[in-house]
Scaffold this motif. Structure first.
Motif, PDB file in Angstrom:
ATOM      1  N   ASP A   1       0.832  -1.200   0.000  1.00 56.30           N
ATOM      2  CA  ASP A   1       0.000   0.000   0.000  1.00 56.30           C
ATOM      3  C   ASP A   1       0.867   1.251   0.000  1.00 56.30           C
ATOM      4  OD1 ASP A   1      -2.696  -1.307   0.417  1.00 56.30           O
ATOM      5  OD2 ASP A   1      -1.620  -2.057   2.181  1.00 56.30           O
TER       6      ASP A   1
ATOM      7  N   VAL B   1      -1.560  -1.081   7.213  1.00 53.36           N
ATOM      8  CA  VAL B   1      -1.386  -1.285   5.775  1.00 53.36           C
ATOM      9  C   VAL B   1      -0.057  -1.984   5.534  1.00 53.36           C
ATOM     10  CG1 VAL B   1      -2.774   0.724   5.121  1.00 53.36           C
ATOM     11  CG2 VAL B   1      -0.305   0.978   5.440  1.00 53.36           C
TER      12      VAL B   1
ATOM     13  N   GLU C   1      -4.945   5.289   3.926  1.00 52.93           N
ATOM     14  CA  GLU C   1      -5.177   4.077   3.144  1.00 52.93           C
ATOM     15  C   GLU C   1      -5.951   3.031   3.934  1.00 52.93           C
ATOM     16  OE1 GLU C   1      -4.200   3.766  -0.232  1.00 52.93           O
ATOM     17  OE2 GLU C   1      -4.045   5.905   0.205  1.00 52.93           O
ATOM     18  N   GLY C   2      -5.793   3.047   5.258  1.00 55.59           N
ATOM     19  CA  GLY C   2      -6.432   2.028   6.093  1.00 55.59           C
ATOM     20  C   GLY C   2      -7.848   2.356   6.516  1.00 55.59           C
TER      21      GLY C   2
END
Length: 312
Positions: free
Chosen positions: A32, A79, A310-311
């Motif tokens: 990621d 991530v 992103e998480g």
């Protein structure tokens, strides 16, 4: 999720020196976030040596731990983060190096990976911005630096570490409603430097402004300017005072402290961060790894911000 090597099993000073002792990119199915080095300093105008920064920052990052209390996140659990190695570029041809960096960064981001890049000199910000703008269009820019880096040429050359953001504006890859310098200071060639910079669309928060206004007011002003736009963060380590970062090519007195800078970066939590770099560490001028340690912690906080995003 593959995380860092367990320091209770393997001492921190042992084993391969990947960033934060993370797995290599080829050891994971997908990352990621990737930390990537660009050992390039052909664009410098004073002291060279930033080509050795990626390895020095990785060494300093051995002491980083899995939980970041400043942002209340365990980024490597949230991530998949990996060390993407170094982008090998031609040290004798700036134009070719820029093309190589842009292509490599584009390839690395093709599957949705976000990059935190360790330079190298600030020339590398231009191809990195070009690559990220392919995905997101014109991006907001938060540029931490003692210098403007919006000069036109040096010795007639348009691509140097002092020119990347003028070229980026000319390329149309920056959202000029949301571009700012933070931490600028020191002598200029003339007042025209500031006039040119303003005409390009940049706002300026000087190092003195940070000192007088404080971190919270600075962060509030930056967040208002950026809004929800895709954001790229570029950190020249010389934004820090030489007391906090002696190992850099163009030091200027009167800079920010590492604590101020880290707190401003943490204040970006929740913004639409799409990529970042930390550049201009010159290990040969460092003392007791002060500069490399600061750079490794900044990269760690940038990774943490991306992990939070992103998480989600």
């Amino acid at each position: 999720m593959i995380g860092p090597v367990d320091s209770s099993q393997v001492p921190r000073y042992a084993g391969p020196a990947t960033f934060a002792r993370l797995p290599r990119l080829d050891q994971v199915a997908h990352a990621d976030v990737a930390v990537v080095g660009v050992p390039f300093d052909t664009g410098v105008s004073y002291r060279p040596g930033a080509r050795f920064a990626p390895s020095a920052v990785r060494e300093a990052s051995r002491l980083l731990r899995p939980y970041n209390p400043g942002l209340d996140v365990a980024p490597f659990e949230r991530v998949q983060v990996a060390d993407g190695g170094d982008i090998a570029v031609n040290p004798f041809h700036i134009g070719e190096a820029i093309e190589t960096i842009e292509q490599a960064a584009s390839d690395l981001q093709r599957e949705g990976t976000k990059l935190v890049t360790i330079g190298g000199d600030h020339t590398i910000a231009l191809p990195l911005l070009r690559a990220v703008s392919r995905i997101h269009g014109p991006v907001a820019l938060l540029h931490f630096d003692a210098h403007l880096d919006t000069w036109d040429t040096y010795f007639g050359e348009p691509y140097t570490h002092g020119t990347p953001f003028r070229r980026a504006v000319e390329d149309g890859i920056l959202d000029t409603e949301a571009i700012s310098h933070v931490g600028t200071r020191g002598p200029l060639y003339g007042k025209k430097d500031l006039e040119d910079d303003r005409r390009l669309g940049f706002g300026i928060v000087t190092s003195s402004d940070v000192m007088r206004r404080g971190v919270d007011e600075t962060v509030d002003a930056l967040r208002q300017r950026i809004g929800d736009r895709p954001l790229y963060v570029s950190i020249d380590i010389d934004v820090l005072d030489p007391a906090h970062a002696p190992g850099t090519g163009t030091p200027e007195a009167g800079g920010m402290t590492s604590r101020e800078l880290l707190e401003i970066v943490r204040g970006l939590r929740g913004l639409n961060l799409v990529g970042a770099d930390v550049v201009e560490v010159a290990p040969a001028y460092d003392h007791a790894d002060i500069t490399s340690v600061a750079a490794s912690h900044l990269a760690y906080d940038l990774v943490s911000l991306l992990a939070l995003k992103e998480g989600q």
